[in-house]
Motif scaffolding. Structure first.
Motif, PDB file in Angstrom:
ATOM      1  N   MET A   1       0.845  -1.191   0.000  1.00 19.71           N
ATOM      2  CA  MET A   1       0.000   0.000   0.000  1.00 19.71           C
ATOM      3  C   MET A   1       0.880   1.239   0.000  1.00 19.71           C
ATOM      4  SD  MET A   1      -3.080   0.743   2.616  1.00 19.71           S
ATOM      5  CE  MET A   1      -4.635   0.457   1.828  1.00 19.71           C
ATOM      6  N   PHE A   2       0.600   2.125  -0.955  1.00 25.43           N
ATOM      7  CA  PHE A   2       1.438   3.314  -1.077  1.00 25.43           C
ATOM      8  C   PHE A   2       0.637   4.429  -1.755  1.00 25.43           C
ATOM      9  CE2 PHE A   2       2.479  -0.119  -4.020  1.00 25.43           C
ATOM     10  CZ  PHE A   2       2.136   0.420  -5.247  1.00 25.43           C
ATOM     11  N   LYS A  47       9.452  -9.525 -17.370  1.00 25.27           N
ATOM     12  CA  LYS A  47      10.723  -9.422 -16.637  1.00 25.27           C
ATOM     13  C   LYS A  47      10.485  -9.704 -15.159  1.00 25.27           C
ATOM     14  CE  LYS A  47      12.769  -6.019 -19.745  1.00 25.27           C
ATOM     15  NZ  LYS A  47      12.735  -4.564 -19.940  1.00 25.27           N
ATOM     16  N   ASN A  48       9.353  -9.259 -14.607  1.00 19.57           N
ATOM     17  CA  ASN A  48       8.996  -9.536 -13.208  1.00 19.57           C
ATOM     18  C   ASN A  48      10.157  -9.188 -12.276  1.00 19.57           C
ATOM     19  OD1 ASN A  48       7.294 -10.468 -11.178  1.00 19.57           O
ATOM     20  ND2 ASN A  48       7.965 -12.583 -11.379  1.00 19.57           N
ATOM     21  N   ILE A  49      10.648  -7.968 -12.445  1.00 19.28           N
ATOM     22  CA  ILE A  49      11.901  -7.552 -11.795  1.00 19.28           C
ATOM     23  C   ILE A  49      11.744  -7.360 -10.296  1.00 19.28           C
ATOM     24  CG2 ILE A  49      13.448  -5.538 -11.605  1.00 19.28           C
ATOM     25  CD1 ILE A  49      13.086  -5.239 -14.653  1.00 19.28           C
ATOM     26  N   LYS A  50      12.758  -7.808  -9.537  1.00 19.64           N
ATOM     27  CA  LYS A  50      12.870  -7.422  -8.129  1.00 19.64           C
ATOM     28  C   LYS A  50      13.830  -6.244  -8.097  1.00 19.64           C
ATOM     29  CE  LYS A  50      13.849  -9.053  -3.496  1.00 19.64           C
ATOM     30  NZ  LYS A  50      14.322 -10.146  -2.647  1.00 19.64           N
ATOM     31  N   GLN A  53      11.329  -1.174 -11.508  1.00 17.63           N
ATOM     32  CA  GLN A  53      10.468  -1.648 -12.594  1.00 17.63           C
ATOM     33  C   GLN A  53       9.712  -0.480 -13.230  1.00 17.63           C
ATOM     34  OE1 GLN A  53       8.141  -5.382 -12.979  1.00 17.63           O
ATOM     35  NE2 GLN A  53       6.408  -4.195 -12.234  1.00 17.63           N
ATOM     36  N   ARG A  71       8.924   2.195 -10.221  1.00 17.46           N
ATOM     37  CA  ARG A  71       8.769   1.776  -8.824  1.00 17.46           C
ATOM     38  C   ARG A  71       9.786   0.685  -8.496  1.00 17.46           C
ATOM     39  NH1 ARG A  71       5.342  -2.193  -6.354  1.00 17.46           N
ATOM     40  NH2 ARG A  71       4.725  -2.729  -8.468  1.00 17.46           N
ATOM     41  N   THR A  73      10.234  -2.572  -6.821  1.00 22.91           N
ATOM     42  CA  THR A  73       9.319  -3.622  -6.351  1.00 22.91           C
ATOM     43  C   THR A  73       9.828  -4.309  -5.083  1.00 22.91           C
ATOM     44  OG1 THR A  73      10.359  -5.292  -7.743  1.00 22.91           O
ATOM     45  CG2 THR A  73       8.479  -4.122  -8.680  1.00 22.91           C
ATOM     46  N   SER A  74      11.082  -4.020  -4.682  1.00 23.20           N
ATOM     47  CA  SER A  74      11.572  -4.648  -3.455  1.00 23.20           C
ATOM     48  C   SER A  74      11.136  -3.880  -2.215  1.00 23.20           C
ATOM     49  CB  SER A  74      13.099  -4.795  -3.482  1.00 23.20           C
ATOM     50  OG  SER A  74      13.702  -3.528  -3.477  1.00 23.20           O
ATOM     51  N   ASN A  75      10.727  -2.585  -2.390  1.00 25.77           N
ATOM     52  CA  ASN A  75      10.253  -1.833  -1.218  1.00 25.77           C
ATOM     53  C   ASN A  75       9.060  -0.928  -1.527  1.00 25.77           C
ATOM     54  OD1 ASN A  75      11.429   0.230  -2.639  1.00 25.77           O
ATOM     55  ND2 ASN A  75      13.243   0.363  -1.343  1.00 25.77           N
ATOM     56  N   ASP A  76       8.521  -1.027  -2.748  1.00 30.69           N
ATOM     57  CA  ASP A  76       7.346  -0.253  -3.186  1.00 30.69           C
ATOM     58  C   ASP A  76       7.580   1.254  -3.200  1.00 30.69           C
ATOM     59  OD1 ASP A  76       5.922  -2.525  -3.689  1.00 30.69           O
ATOM     60  OD2 ASP A  76       4.731  -2.462  -1.849  1.00 30.69           O
TER      61      ASP A  76
END
Lengths: 92, 417
Positions: A1-2, A47-50, A53, A71, A73-76
């Protein structure tokens, strides 16, 4: 949530938006000439990147306009927001 | 089996105040080379290693795990086990797993607390009724037990459900699979780890894979936080992080990783003795042996690796739970958590060879992998040992996204994804 900063409406809660997944996947110009492998790549492979993205979002409960978001994706954390058709403000 | 657990070992150890139990598995340093390496020490990975050693006699193998075993989605799910899937391929896959569950505690000499308390899926509108009845028929044609219950029968089977016709989404009936149920998730990981270890498998924890090395088309080893390990067969079972590992080998997968949440309430006396799932309103609930209500919520709509999830998802689930079970209105929730699930476009898993020789992927289980743990391990072990899929996982190859022969379980699998 952001919080997402919609380029048209300003800062709103993420629940107002719909995620459109990975951005900058260009629709093939000559669909009739595509091989099955190329169709699979376009339709399904991601790609579904960590990490950082580039993705599309739609302000579905607001102005209903599409735009792009950068964004992590490891910390939103959101690093940038830019309109459709604009160049990404960070290196892709 | 050394250190066999039994009533006699329990009594013997009681005399020494339970201070002399042996550790259940070793903590070895990695060797320089293995015949096969499994990346990911969750239930599926440990089961794969167990069956590779047990059925295919490959004992010079290792499981590498970046954290601790069972610390990922194996320890984060709502432990529901069922096999009432619509399509033939899925029915074959999940019922294979369910059959192994039925004898698993004996096989592993480890109590996985498998409890066939039944799983009931509710219908809330006419389309639900049609879909669930169709699935019931399909299940029975595939030899899977399934019955249709009308509203009164639902109420009789689980009396705390609010079957009033006046609620927003009234209960119009439901399906019941009596062989379905739950198991203790941690025990599954620990039981397979102990079983695999006793067969000689090295379980290496705190060992993160940093790179996958290829020599042309052949995989040759992995770079890890504990150094380079050689192997010509590598099976990746990394759930939400599958794409990250695929990228290391220069592959792309048709997956998106999203947070999926669950929560448990404070413990209460026995109130619900089955598992009730409702996909239309998204409310899944069962009760653990400790007395906590175990509630499954939905996934977030966006890709994220944060293992948290959004509050609005929890709110939606609890809203539905309260309408269906007004008796829970004053329950307090104790814990909430998230796990990262890897979702395929057709909501079916991938248990497959890849274009890289010796590199295998078992992924895409999405929101429902726990139930398949024993079957997934068995079939993935077969695929790795023979370099060919078993007939039960042949349909779950990665090429189906090229051929178009998808196993589309979205909506068909009695669950909202």
């Amino acid at each position: 949530m952001f919080i997402i900063n919609c380029p048209y409406c300003g800062e709103r809660d993420q629940t107002e938006f719909s995620s459109g997944g990975e951005a900058h996947i260009v629709r093939p110009k000559q669909p009739t000439e595509l091989s099955d492998d190329e169709w699979a790549e376009f339709l399904f492979m991601r790609k579904n990147i960590k990490g950082i993205q580039f993705e599309r979002w739609n302000h579905s409960h607001g102005c209903r306009k599409w735009f792009n978001v950068v964004r992590d994706t490891s910390n939103d954390k959101i690093h940038a927001v830019y309109k459709m058709g604009e160049k990404p403000p960070v290196n892709k | 089996m050394k250190n066999k657990y039994s009533i006699f070992s329990l009594i013997r150890n009681a005399f020494s105040s339970h201070e002399n139990w042996q550790r259940a598995w070793r903590d070895p340093e990695p060797k320089k080379e293995y015949d096969a390496i499994i990346v990911g020490g969750g239930g599926h990975g440990l089961a794969t290693a167990y069956y590779l050693a047990k059925k295919h006699k490959m004992t010079n193998i290792a499981v590498v795990e970046k954290g601790w075993i069972g610390g990922g989605n194996t320890g984060r799910n709502t432990t529901i086990i069922r096999s009432n899937y619509l399509w033939d391929a899925s029915a074959g896959l999940y019922d294979h797993a369910l059959k192994i569950w039925e004898g698993l505690s004996q096989e592993l000499n480890y109590n996985v607390m498998f409890s066939q308390r039944g799983v009931m899926n509710l219908a809330h509108n006419l389309q639900d009724v049609r879909d669930l009845k169709r699935r019931t028929h399909a299940n029975r044609l595939n030899g899977i037990d399934a019955i249709w219950l009308n509203t009164d029968e639902v109420k009789k089977f689980c009396p705390i459900i609010n079957t009033s016709p006046d609620i927003r989404y009234p209960v119009l009936g439901g399906t019941l699979q009596k062989r379905a149920g739950t198991a203790r998730h941690d025990a599954v990981a620990w039981g397979y780890a102990r079983g695999a270890d006793q067969l000689g498998v090295d379980i290496i924890q705190n060992c993160e894979v940093k790179g996958i090395k290829r020599d042309g088309d052949q995989v040759i080893g992995i770079d890890t936080s504990k150094g380079y390990i050689k192997s010509k067969k590598i099976g990746v079972v990394a759930a939400g992080h599958s794409s990250v590992l695929a990228n290391m080998a220069g592959l792309k997968l048709p997956l998106e990783s999203k947070p999926l949440q669950a929560l448990v309430s404070e413990p209460v006396k026995p109130i619900i003795d089955t598992v009730v799932m409702s996909n239309a309103v998204h409310a899944y609930v069962s009760q653990s042996d400790k007395g906590e209500l175990v509630i499954g919520a939905g996934t977030d709509s966006y890709v994220s690796y944060t293992q948290k999830g959004s509050h609005n998802i929890v709110e939606e689930t609890l809203r539905a739970i309260l309408e269906l079970y007004p008796i829970f209105s004053r329950m307090k929730m104790l814990r909430q958590w998230g796990g990262i699930v890897d979702i395929c476009p057709d909501a079916s898993p991938i248990i497959s060879k890849t274009q890289v020789k010796g590199l295998y992927f078992n992924c895409g289980w999405g929101t429902g992998g726990f139930k398949a743990t024993p079957g997934s391990g068995d079939l993935f072990a077969h695929t790795i040992a023979n370099d060919e899929p078993h007939k039960l996982n042949a349909a779950f190859n990665i090429n189906r996204f090229v051929s178009g022969d998808l196993v589309d379980e979205h909506g068909a699998a009695a669950v909202a994804h």
